[in-house]
Design a protein around this motif. Structure first.
Motif, PDB file in Angstrom:
ATOM      1  N   UNK A   1       0.831  -1.198   0.000  1.00 18.20           N
ATOM      2  CA  UNK A   1       0.000   0.000   0.000  1.00 18.20           C
ATOM      3  C   UNK A   1       0.865   1.248   0.000  1.00 18.20           C
ATOM      4  N   UNK A   2       2.072   1.163   0.606  1.00 13.73           N
ATOM      5  CA  UNK A   2       3.002   2.286   0.613  1.00 13.73           C
ATOM      6  C   UNK A   2       3.981   2.223  -0.548  1.00 13.73           C
TER       7      UNK A   2
ATOM      8  N   UNK B   1       9.402  -8.148   2.575  1.00 11.97           N
ATOM      9  CA  UNK B   1      10.635  -8.934   2.643  1.00 11.97           C
ATOM     10  C   UNK B   1      10.398 -10.340   2.112  1.00 11.97           C
ATOM     11  N   UNK B   2       9.200 -10.885   2.383  1.00 12.15           N
ATOM     12  CA  UNK B   2       8.881 -12.229   1.888  1.00 12.15           C
ATOM     13  C   UNK B   2       8.879 -12.246   0.363  1.00 12.15           C
ATOM     14  N   UNK B   3       8.353 -11.199  -0.248  1.00  9.77           N
ATOM     15  CA  UNK B   3       8.346 -11.125  -1.709  1.00  9.77           C
ATOM     16  C   UNK B   3       9.768 -11.021  -2.257  1.00  9.77           C
TER      17      UNK B   3
ATOM     18  N   UNK C   1       3.389 -12.160  -7.509  1.00 10.06           N
ATOM     19  CA  UNK C   1       1.939 -12.013  -7.615  1.00 10.06           C
ATOM     20  C   UNK C   1       1.460 -10.609  -7.875  1.00 10.06           C
ATOM     21  N   UNK C   2       2.212  -9.821  -8.676  1.00 10.19           N
ATOM     22  CA  UNK C   2       1.805  -8.458  -9.001  1.00 10.19           C
ATOM     23  C   UNK C   2       1.756  -8.270 -10.502  1.00 10.19           C
TER      24      UNK C   2
ATOM     25  N   UNK D   1       6.803  -0.469  -7.676  1.00 11.31           N
ATOM     26  CA  UNK D   1       7.123  -0.724  -6.270  1.00 11.31           C
ATOM     27  C   UNK D   1       8.521  -1.310  -6.116  1.00 11.31           C
ATOM     28  N   UNK D   2       9.003  -2.018  -7.148  1.00 11.74           N
ATOM     29  CA  UNK D   2      10.344  -2.580  -7.048  1.00 11.74           C
ATOM     30  C   UNK D   2      11.384  -1.460  -6.968  1.00 11.74           C
ATOM     31  N   UNK D   3      11.239  -0.434  -7.817  1.00 11.28           N
ATOM     32  CA  UNK D   3      12.209   0.659  -7.788  1.00 11.28           C
ATOM     33  C   UNK D   3      12.127   1.428  -6.475  1.00 11.28           C
ATOM     34  N   UNK D   4      10.907   1.561  -5.922  1.00 12.57           N
ATOM     35  CA  UNK D   4      10.771   2.252  -4.646  1.00 12.57           C
ATOM     36  C   UNK D   4      11.374   1.425  -3.508  1.00 12.57           C
ATOM     37  N   UNK D   5      11.404   0.111  -3.671  1.00  5.42           N
ATOM     38  CA  UNK D   5      11.963  -0.768  -2.644  1.00  5.42           C
ATOM     39  C   UNK D   5      13.489  -0.830  -2.716  1.00  5.42           C
TER      40      UNK D   5
END
Length: 297
Positions: free
Chosen positions: A185-186, A191-193, A219-220, A228-232
């Protein structure tokens, strides 16, 4: 393009009380019934595509359902106000007493549902969702959405996209969609992903995956995953993947006895020159210069 469903249906003791109202849409068929069933009436349904049934009155005291032909008495249960039946799942129903009812049938081509769900939840999650049956008694806003759809089916007054959007809203309200975690959501992967992703990447011989495969692993949808990957991680999926391959190249350069050409082949680079270029861009040195520096430390 309208869609014609091909459900197998056998009924005994059930009859319509008014002409059936229906409307074919893009990959969807909406059918409204006003009918009655006699005590002992029964029916069998089997469709190659998913199906949603929404009743506009409580039928649980009058209709039992089972996914086994001989299930009544042992494996049956009350019919609920809203039901999602996955593709290829048989359904038997039986009336325990006379009852008048009205319901909306939504026949949905599986590919159409996949196209609708995948951008939001990913293809892997969408396929999993479509395999899970749903039966709920508390229909809440689903009944209101279904009522709007019945009005549009009975008296079409708007563009077909309006009816199709109502079907989409009903499906997303009913289906067992995965809940977003706080991290997602953020705009961050959990971490599991990330652990699943690393494990899947490490299991590949060349340590390479397409962005679509990476998204499916967690699952996305591909577009949401890239965001979200780049934000992570601070990197695009392919930048992150390349950095991990370079890290592995560094390990092999120091600990192993492989030639640079062998390392390039093992890590999925087209040739030694390709590895050298990528290594220099990432580390700032050629592989040979970097290895000499490490050996002198």
């Amino acid at each position: 393009m309208s869609y014609q469903h091909s459900m197998i249906c056998h009924t005994d003791g059930i009859r319509p009380l008014a002409p059936v109202k229906w409307r074919g849409l893009d990959g969807l068929m909406s059918v409204y019934w006003d009918a009655e069933g006699q005590a002992g009436a029964h029916a069998y349904y089997l469709s190659p595509d998913p199906r949603i049934v929404i009743f506009f009155n409580d039928v649980s005291p009058h209709i039992r359902m089972s996914n086994r032909e001989s299930g009544f008495g042992q494996h049956d249960r009350p019919m609920t106000r809203a039901v999602y039946v996955p593709a290829g799942v048989p359904l038997w129903t039986k009336f325990t007493s006379w009852h008048r009812f009205s319901h909306l049938d939504l026949h949905l081509h599986q590919d159409r549902l996949m196209r609708f769900l995948t951008p939001s939840v990913g293809s892997s999650s969408a396929r999993s969702v479509l395999r899970r049956p749903v039966e709920i008694q508390d229909v809440g806003p689903i009944e209101a959405l279904a009522g709007l759809l019945v009005d549009e089916v009975a008296n079409p007054s708007k563009h077909s996209v309006y009816a199709e959007s109502l079907v989409g809203s009903i499906a997303t309200a009913l289906l067992d969609l995965p809940q977003q975690t706080g991290e997602q959501a953020n705009g961050r992967l959990t971490q599991a992903q990330m652990n699943r992703l690393v494990s899947r990447l490490n299991a590949r011989g060349d340590y390479r995956m397409s962005v679509g495969d990476m998204a499916a692993t967690v699952g996305l949808s591909e577009s949401w995953f890239a965001t979200v990957f780049k934000q992570t991680t601070g990197k695009t999926p392919l930048q992150w993947q390349l950095s991990r391959r370079i890290e592995l190249a560094q390990t092999l350069l120091v600990e192993g006895h492989l030639s640079l050409a062998d390392i390039a082949a093992q890590l999925g680079f087209s040739d030694q020159a390709h590895l050298t270029k990528a290594f220099r861009q990432t580390v700032g040195e050629t592989p040979a210069a970097w290895r000499r520096m490490q050996l002198t430390l």
